[in-house]
Design an enzyme around this catalytic site. Structure first.
Site, PDB file in Angstrom:
ATOM      1  N   THR A  52      -3.378   0.961  -6.228  1.00  0.00           N
ATOM      2  CA  THR A  52      -4.647   0.324  -5.859  1.00  0.00           C
ATOM      3  C   THR A  52      -4.638  -1.139  -6.307  1.00  0.00           C
ATOM      4  O   THR A  52      -4.939  -2.044  -5.524  1.00  0.00           O
ATOM      5  CB  THR A  52      -5.826   1.088  -6.472  1.00  0.00           C
ATOM      6  OG1 THR A  52      -5.666   2.471  -6.156  1.00  0.00           O
ATOM      7  CG2 THR A  52      -7.148   0.596  -5.920  1.00  0.00           C
ATOM      8  N   ARG A 101     -11.800  -0.954 -11.327  1.00  0.00           N
ATOM      9  CA  ARG A 101     -11.634   0.488 -11.590  1.00  0.00           C
ATOM     10  C   ARG A 101     -12.128   0.748 -13.009  1.00  0.00           C
ATOM     11  O   ARG A 101     -11.834  -0.030 -13.920  1.00  0.00           O
ATOM     12  CB  ARG A 101     -10.180   0.905 -11.467  1.00  0.00           C
ATOM     13  CG  ARG A 101      -9.940   2.333 -11.933  1.00  0.00           C
ATOM     14  CD  ARG A 101      -8.546   2.803 -11.634  1.00  0.00           C
ATOM     15  NE  ARG A 101      -8.372   3.066 -10.208  1.00  0.00           N
ATOM     16  CZ  ARG A 101      -7.288   3.622  -9.679  1.00  0.00           C
ATOM     17  NH1 ARG A 101      -6.279   3.966 -10.454  1.00  0.00           N
ATOM     18  NH2 ARG A 101      -7.185   3.835  -8.384  1.00  0.00           N
ATOM     19  N   HIS A 129     -13.589   7.014  -4.697  1.00  0.00           N
ATOM     20  CA  HIS A 129     -12.453   6.087  -4.560  1.00  0.00           C
ATOM     21  C   HIS A 129     -12.452   5.619  -3.103  1.00  0.00           C
ATOM     22  O   HIS A 129     -11.587   5.994  -2.321  1.00  0.00           O
ATOM     23  CB  HIS A 129     -11.156   6.812  -4.929  1.00  0.00           C
ATOM     24  CG  HIS A 129      -9.974   5.920  -5.135  1.00  0.00           C
ATOM     25  ND1 HIS A 129      -9.955   4.582  -4.795  1.00  0.00           N
ATOM     26  CD2 HIS A 129      -8.746   6.195  -5.653  1.00  0.00           C
ATOM     27  CE1 HIS A 129      -8.763   4.078  -5.087  1.00  0.00           C
ATOM     28  NE2 HIS A 129      -8.024   5.038  -5.611  1.00  0.00           N
TER      29      HIS A 129
HETATM   30  N1   CP Z   1      -3.994   6.378  -5.166  1.00  0.00           N
HETATM   31  C1   CP Z   1      -4.240   5.684  -6.288  1.00  0.00           C
HETATM   32  O1   CP Z   1      -5.404   5.391  -6.635  1.00  0.00           O
HETATM   33  O2   CP Z   1      -3.131   5.310  -6.994  1.00  0.00           O
HETATM   34  P1   CP Z   1      -3.143   4.440  -8.304  1.00  0.00           P
HETATM   35  O3   CP Z   1      -3.845   5.236  -9.378  1.00  0.00           O
HETATM   36  O4   CP Z   1      -1.707   4.157  -8.624  1.00  0.00           O
HETATM   37  O5   CP Z   1      -3.924   3.183  -8.019  1.00  0.00           O
END
Ligand code: CP
Length: 308
Positions: A52, A101, A129
């Site tokens: 992300t 995040r 998400h």
């Molecule tokens: N799909 C996803 O959110 O991956 P990451 O946690 O690596 O960002």
């Protein structure tokens, strides 16, 4: 100020428009190479991420913009007790748009209250998400040529998997989709989602523990990781973590044109032997994440009047 906190913040028309823009970026990236020249994206990650954060950063660079930010809470003044709201207000003095995040559900929405720039939720706890869902929608649209009349199997940790919650919400808005929810009893979807999205909106869905039994009817199989970080005790995690492991033999009765997706990271739930199957589309899904985030940055900066 338009923010993206929940996938439901976007209308179907907006989703379709962004998917079209992402496809146009894929077809002609040069056309978009300078759209965000002189603009800055801040990535504020209070929780770990590979895809992300880096896809947001790659997206902004490919739009001709720049990036600043942090990748862990401990390297920001959150470690000294600063609130999310003050952090967002501060970063808005330096950047034109923020992707954040946070491990706490609802933190991004708290951050938007005093924000002077668009805020994007890049994952809040076990809640939502939305940019993963945008990635998933672009992937399904590219793989299947449509977002309706599909049978979608979601398998694994449906309780804590925030990508699952957002994807069910999004796909329930397109007509004729059927959801096959495959999980152990303890990891079934939350009650609010079952009632508000599936029952109240009269969606076609079934809950089962049997992945192989469900396989023949699926157009999409969306595998998920058991979310260790959301468990209250390690014993439960250890007991449930290998509930489903997709191996080539389990695909024997799957459709020829099944698309296997996973938001990643994977731990053990898809054997690497599946990676060579042409139906494994999860690394293509990773690639799509950059293009749809480019489309999202363009949309929010346009609506904020920051770019033309
Ligand atoms: N799909 C996803 O959110 O991956 P990451 O946690 O690596 O960002």
């Amino acid at each position: 100020m338009k923010h993206l906190i929940d996938i439901m913040d976007l209308s179907i028309e907006e989703l379709d428009e962004m998917i079209d823009v992402a496809k146009d970026i894929i077809a002609d990236p040069e056309k978009y190479a300078h759209k965000c020249a002189g603009k800055k994206l801040a990535t504020l990650f209070f929780e770990p991420s590979t895809r992300t954060r880096l896809s947001f950063e790659a997206a902004m660079y490919e739009l001709g913009g720049n990036v600043l930010g942090f990748s862990e809470a401990q390297s920001s003044s959150a470690a000294k007790g600063e609130s999310v709201s003050d952090t967002i207000r501060t970063v808005g003095c330096y950047a034109d748009i923020i992707a954040m995040r946070h491990p706490k559900e609802g933190a991004p929405i708290a951050g938007t209250r005093r924000s002077t720039v668009p805020v994007i939720n890049a994952g809040d706890g076990g809640h939502n998400h939305p940019t993963q869902t945008l990635t998933d929608l672009l992937t399904i649209s590219r793989e299947k040529g449509r977002l309706d009349h599909l049978t979608i199997g979601l398998c694994g940790d449906l309780k804590f998997g925030r990508t699952v919650h957002s994807l069910i919400n999004a796909m329930s808005r397109y007509t004729g989709n059927r959801f096959v929810l495959i999980s152990p009893e303890e990891l079934k979807i939350p009650e609010y989602l079952r009632y508000e999205t599936l029952i109240k909106k009269e969606q076609d869905f079934v809950e089962t523990g049997d992945l192989e039994g469900a396989m023949p009817e699926l157009d999409i199989l969306y595998m998920t990781r058991v979310q260790r970080e959301r468990f209250f005790n390690e014993q439960d995690y250890l007991r449930l973590k290998d509930s489903y492991i997709l191996t080539p033999d389990k695909l024997e009765y799957a459709k020829e044109d099944l698309s296997i997706l996973h938001p990643l990271p994977r731990v053990n739930e898809i054997s690497v032997a599946v990676d060579d199957d042409p139906r494994a589309r999860y690394f293509e899904q990773v690639r799509n994440g950059k293009y749809i985030r480019m489309a999202l940055i363009l949309k929010l900066l346009k609506e904020a009047g920051t770019i033309n």
